[in-house]
Design an enzyme around this catalytic site. Structure first.
Site, PDB file in Angstrom:
ATOM      1  N   ARG A   1    -119.885 -99.822  83.201  1.00 49.52           N
ATOM      2  CA  ARG A   1    -120.875 -98.773  83.507  1.00 49.52           C
ATOM      3  C   ARG A   1    -120.481 -97.895  84.694  1.00 49.52           C
ATOM      4  NH1 ARG A   1    -124.529-103.081  82.458  1.00 49.52           N
ATOM      5  NH2 ARG A   1    -125.214-102.994  80.299  1.00 49.52           N
TER       6      ARG A   1
ATOM      7  N   LYS B   1    -116.307 -83.398  85.686  1.00 52.08           N
ATOM      8  CA  LYS B   1    -116.470 -83.340  84.226  1.00 52.08           C
ATOM      9  C   LYS B   1    -115.387 -84.197  83.591  1.00 52.08           C
ATOM     10  CE  LYS B   1    -118.622 -78.902  83.222  1.00 52.08           C
ATOM     11  NZ  LYS B   1    -118.419 -77.573  82.617  1.00 52.08           N
TER      12      LYS B   1
ATOM     13  N   GLU C   1    -106.974 -70.156  85.275  1.00 56.66           N
ATOM     14  CA  GLU C   1    -108.180 -70.713  85.917  1.00 56.66           C
ATOM     15  C   GLU C   1    -108.302 -70.214  87.354  1.00 56.66           C
ATOM     16  OE1 GLU C   1    -110.443 -72.204  84.216  1.00 56.66           O
ATOM     17  OE2 GLU C   1    -109.579 -73.507  82.673  1.00 56.66           O
TER      18      GLU C   1
ATOM     19  N   LYS D   1    -114.856 -73.547  93.545  1.00 55.43           N
ATOM     20  CA  LYS D   1    -115.424 -74.517  92.611  1.00 55.43           C
ATOM     21  C   LYS D   1    -116.363 -75.479  93.344  1.00 55.43           C
ATOM     22  CE  LYS D   1    -114.864 -77.458  88.719  1.00 55.43           C
ATOM     23  NZ  LYS D   1    -114.109 -77.850  87.560  1.00 55.43           N
TER      24      LYS D   1
ATOM     25  N   GLU E   1    -124.500 -78.654  85.808  1.00 50.51           N
ATOM     26  CA  GLU E   1    -124.425 -77.452  84.972  1.00 50.51           C
ATOM     27  C   GLU E   1    -125.762 -77.103  84.325  1.00 50.51           C
ATOM     28  OE1 GLU E   1    -120.627 -76.603  82.951  1.00 50.51           O
ATOM     29  OE2 GLU E   1    -121.839 -76.036  81.230  1.00 50.51           O
TER      30      GLU E   1
ATOM     31  N   ARG F   1    -123.371 -73.276  87.374  1.00 52.27           N
ATOM     32  CA  ARG F   1    -122.053 -73.835  87.014  1.00 52.27           C
ATOM     33  C   ARG F   1    -121.547 -73.301  85.674  1.00 52.27           C
ATOM     34  NH1 ARG F   1    -119.759 -80.043  87.673  1.00 52.27           N
ATOM     35  NH2 ARG F   1    -117.730 -79.584  86.759  1.00 52.27           N
TER      36      ARG F   1
ATOM     37  N   ASN G   1    -117.464 -71.318  83.158  1.00 47.33           N
ATOM     38  CA  ASN G   1    -116.995 -71.286  81.764  1.00 47.33           C
ATOM     39  C   ASN G   1    -116.665 -69.876  81.304  1.00 47.33           C
ATOM     40  OD1 ASN G   1    -117.075 -74.043  80.832  1.00 47.33           O
ATOM     41  ND2 ASN G   1    -119.255 -73.921  81.246  1.00 47.33           N
TER      42      ASN G   1
ATOM     43  N   HIS H   1    -114.413 -69.408  78.440  1.00 46.87           N
ATOM     44  CA  HIS H   1    -114.161 -70.718  77.837  1.00 46.87           C
ATOM     45  C   HIS H   1    -114.753 -70.883  76.442  1.00 46.87           C
ATOM     46  CE1 HIS H   1    -112.612 -71.689  81.736  1.00 46.87           C
ATOM     47  NE2 HIS H   1    -112.419 -72.954  81.440  1.00 46.87           N
TER      48      HIS H   1
ATOM     49  N   HIS I   1    -112.264 -72.024  73.847  1.00 43.99           N
ATOM     50  CA  HIS I   1    -112.337 -73.299  73.121  1.00 43.99           C
ATOM     51  C   HIS I   1    -112.228 -73.071  71.615  1.00 43.99           C
ATOM     52  CE1 HIS I   1    -114.509 -75.620  76.593  1.00 43.99           C
ATOM     53  NE2 HIS I   1    -113.219 -75.483  76.788  1.00 43.99           N
TER      54      HIS I   1
ATOM     55  N   HIS J   1    -104.622 -74.655  76.967  1.00 45.53           N
ATOM     56  CA  HIS J   1    -106.001 -74.391  77.402  1.00 45.53           C
ATOM     57  C   HIS J   1    -106.071 -73.131  78.283  1.00 45.53           C
ATOM     58  CE1 HIS J   1    -110.081 -75.185  78.778  1.00 45.53           C
ATOM     59  NE2 HIS J   1    -109.648 -75.056  80.019  1.00 45.53           N
TER      60      HIS J   1
HETATM   61  P1  NAD Z   1    -102.024 -81.197  80.272  1.00 46.91           P
HETATM   62  O1  NAD Z   1    -102.680 -82.254  81.030  1.00 46.91           O
HETATM   63  O2  NAD Z   1    -101.880 -81.378  78.821  1.00 46.91           O
HETATM   64  O3  NAD Z   1    -100.598 -80.915  80.943  1.00 46.91           O
HETATM   65  C1  NAD Z   1     -99.799 -79.881  80.437  1.00 46.91           C
HETATM   66  C2  NAD Z   1     -98.363 -80.344  80.155  1.00 46.91           C
HETATM   67  O4  NAD Z   1     -97.666 -80.421  81.383  1.00 46.91           O
HETATM   68  C3  NAD Z   1     -98.261 -81.703  79.517  1.00 46.91           C
HETATM   69  O5  NAD Z   1     -97.211 -81.697  78.596  1.00 46.91           O
HETATM   70  C4  NAD Z   1     -97.931 -82.600  80.695  1.00 46.91           C
HETATM   71  O6  NAD Z   1     -97.253 -83.773  80.322  1.00 46.91           O
HETATM   72  C5  NAD Z   1     -97.051 -81.696  81.494  1.00 46.91           C
HETATM   73  N1  NAD Z   1     -97.000 -81.976  82.924  1.00 46.91           N
HETATM   74  C6  NAD Z   1     -98.034 -82.274  83.716  1.00 46.91           C
HETATM   75  N2  NAD Z   1     -97.640 -82.312  84.982  1.00 46.91           N
HETATM   76  C7  NAD Z   1     -96.322 -82.068  84.991  1.00 46.91           C
HETATM   77  C8  NAD Z   1     -95.361 -81.970  86.011  1.00 46.91           C
HETATM   78  N3  NAD Z   1     -95.682 -82.068  87.304  1.00 46.91           N
HETATM   79  N4  NAD Z   1     -94.078 -81.745  85.657  1.00 46.91           N
HETATM   80  C9  NAD Z   1     -93.733 -81.577  84.349  1.00 46.91           C
HETATM   81  N5  NAD Z   1     -94.610 -81.617  83.336  1.00 46.91           N
HETATM   82  C10 NAD Z   1     -95.895 -81.858  83.668  1.00 46.91           C
HETATM   83  O7  NAD Z   1    -102.789 -79.790  80.452  1.00 46.91           O
HETATM   84  P2  NAD Z   1    -103.571 -79.115  81.674  1.00 46.91           P
HETATM   85  O8  NAD Z   1    -103.412 -77.670  81.459  1.00 46.91           O
HETATM   86  O9  NAD Z   1    -103.220 -79.695  82.983  1.00 46.91           O
HETATM   87  O10 NAD Z   1    -105.080 -79.519  81.390  1.00 46.91           O
HETATM   88  C11 NAD Z   1    -105.731 -79.139  80.223  1.00 46.91           C
HETATM   89  C12 NAD Z   1    -106.843 -80.118  79.990  1.00 46.91           C
HETATM   90  O11 NAD Z   1    -107.782 -80.051  81.053  1.00 46.91           O
HETATM   91  C13 NAD Z   1    -107.626 -79.868  78.712  1.00 46.91           C
HETATM   92  O12 NAD Z   1    -107.909 -81.104  78.123  1.00 46.91           O
HETATM   93  C14 NAD Z   1    -108.909 -79.234  79.224  1.00 46.91           C
HETATM   94  O13 NAD Z   1    -109.988 -79.431  78.369  1.00 46.91           O
HETATM   95  C15 NAD Z   1    -109.085 -79.951  80.521  1.00 46.91           C
HETATM   96  N6  NAD Z   1    -109.907 -79.249  81.510  1.00 46.91           N
HETATM   97  C16 NAD Z   1    -110.911 -79.953  82.102  1.00 46.91           C
HETATM   98  C17 NAD Z   1    -111.680 -79.357  83.065  1.00 46.91           C
HETATM   99  C18 NAD Z   1    -112.720 -80.155  83.773  1.00 46.91           C
HETATM  100  O14 NAD Z   1    -113.505 -79.583  84.540  1.00 46.91           O
HETATM  101  N7  NAD Z   1    -112.749 -81.458  83.592  1.00 46.91           N
HETATM  102  C19 NAD Z   1    -111.434 -78.032  83.450  1.00 46.91           C
HETATM  103  C20 NAD Z   1    -110.395 -77.349  82.823  1.00 46.91           C
HETATM  104  C21 NAD Z   1    -109.634 -77.969  81.863  1.00 46.91           C
HETATM  105  N1  GLY Z   2    -114.212 -76.204  84.254  1.00 45.21           N
HETATM  106  C1  GLY Z   2    -115.572 -75.830  84.361  1.00 45.21           C
HETATM  107  C2  GLY Z   2    -116.400 -76.769  85.152  1.00 45.21           C
HETATM  108  O1  GLY Z   2    -115.920 -77.712  85.737  1.00 45.21           O
HETATM  109  O2  GLY Z   2    -117.567 -76.604  85.205  1.00 45.21           O
END
Ligand code: NAD
Ligand code: GLY
Length: 369
Positions: free
Chosen positions: A127, A149, A191, A233, A243, A247, A251, A254, A258, A271
């Protein structure tokens, strides 16, 4: 705090998971931050979650910073298509094998994919247990590692199951960006510029001035861009952690983005790239909503130019149709009683939560495709 460039404090007092935590930002913070990484791991057990690309690069370096802990790791396959329940179950299996107790700490070492799925698992194990974000992409440093998130995807849509679950600390060490591919760096800047587009016109102008230097990862400016993004942020999340209102502005682009990610089966577009195109679609939508306001060519053009300067695309590389994208948008989490809520703007730095008709959305997509 020698060598530490920045610390931003996040405070989410109204969240069901009330939290105050630091985000350390800069070159070498993993080694130099005070308090140190290990001090945030309160129990003896630590499970590091990473992926098959990042682990060979940085896992040993991370483990060496935790000499007094019982360490395990769980390495997931790389890619957004693996941000699912099946891979989350692998984390639970690793925790079971460890006989992990409530004071276990999970550490997410990777980009947003690893951060989101690790946070998701941390929110559910017994939990809810502590987790730390060690983002390794620019996108994760400026956005996904902050604000709590967490989620995994379903075939029906992105991030449909998840929880708000805040980390206990974030270590954004810009040294880890040395190995990040150029395309991923650009995706992160989508972003970054989003914060300027939403509510910080000065930051947007600063990015316009510094885009070329930033693209070369100049350390001081890059850390400053991350700091301003994280501060933006933190301010929004502090006021609206769950949100309920403000917040939603984060998006911007987004809901459109998406839909593109889903149309590309989570593999056709990054993304950040989808968000960049989505922000342009939102600007085209806004131009219809406010024909008499200054959402004219100038603002849309400045957005378009900055997106291009950061090496981001302005349309998807795969074939798709406006009607398909509209259908995907209908499943957005901001919808209430089936009514889509979108983020238009009145110009750079002036985003708001609004509505639009299906016809207006289709026209916005038509302007992109
Ligand atoms: P990702 O985590 O898929 O990483 C992108 C690529 O870069 C991958 O192939 C990874 O292995 C590689 N990589 C990562 N770090 C590296 C490094 N230092 N050196 C070499 N390669 C490296 O993608 P991302 O763009 O970091 O994140 C996208 C994800 O984040 C999506 O799932 C999206 O929905 C999520 N997201 C979440 C929030 C949130 O608030 N939680 C906000 C924005 C995006
Ligand atoms: N990435 C949008 C949020 O965290 O609210």
């Amino acid at each position: 705090m020698s060598g530490l460039l920045h610390r931003v404090d996040v405070s989410t007092p109204g969240a069901s998971t009330a939290a105050n935590y630091p985000v350390f930002i800069g070159s070498g913070v993993l080694k130099q931050a005070v308090p140190a990484l290990e001090s945030f791991c309160h129990g003896a057990q630590v499970l590091v979650v990473s992926n098959s690309t990042v682990a060979p690069l940085y896992l040993d370096r991370l483990l060496a910073l935790l000499p007094n802990k019982a360490l395990s790791h769980c390495i997931l396959p790389d890619g957004e298509s693996h941000k699912n329940l099946q891979q989350a179950e692998r984390i639970f299996t690793a925790l079971s094998a460890l006989r992990a107790s409530r004071d276990v700490t999970l550490i997410a070492l990777g980009g947003g994919m690893i951060g989101d799925i690790t946070g998701f698992a941390a929110s559910l194990w017994m939990r809810g247990v502590n987790f730390i974000q060690v983002p390794t992409t620019l996108l994760a440093m400026v956005d996904s590692s902050v604000g709590g998130k967490t989620a995994v995807n379903l075939a029906a849509g992105k991030n449909l199951i998840g929880a708000f679950w805040q980390p206990v600390a974030v270590f954004a060490d810009t040294d880890l960006l040395d190995t990040l591919p150029a395309r991923e760096l650009s995706a992160g800047f989508a972003e970054v510029l989003k914060y300027g587009a939403i509510n910080d016109a000065d930051f947007f102008a600063w990015l316009e001035q510094n885009v070329n230097v930033l693209m070369h990862k100049e350390p001081t400016l890059l850390s400053e861009a991350i700091r301003r993004s994280v501060q933006n942020k933190a301010d929004v999340v502090g006021r609206d952690p769950l949100e309920r209102g403000e917040r939603m502005l984060l998006n911007f682009g987004h809901t459109f983005g998406h839909a593109l990610e889903l149309a590309g089966n989570y593999g056709g577009i990054l993304h950040g790239e989808a968000v960049a195109i989505g922000m342009l679609a939102a600007a085209h939508l806004s131009a219809q909503l406010h024909p008499n306001l200054a959402v004219d060519g100038q603002h849309t053009l400045r957005l378009q130019n900055l997106i291009r300067a950061f090496g981001l695309p302005q349309k998807p590389a795969f074939a798709t149709r406006s009607e398909e994208l509209l259908a995907h948008m209908k499943l957005d989490k901001k919808s209430l009683s089936g009514q889509l809520r979108l983020i238009p703007w009145r110009g750079i730095g002036q985003a708001y939560v609004g509505n639009a008709s299906d016809e207006q959305i289709l026209r916005a997509w038509a302007a992109i495709l």
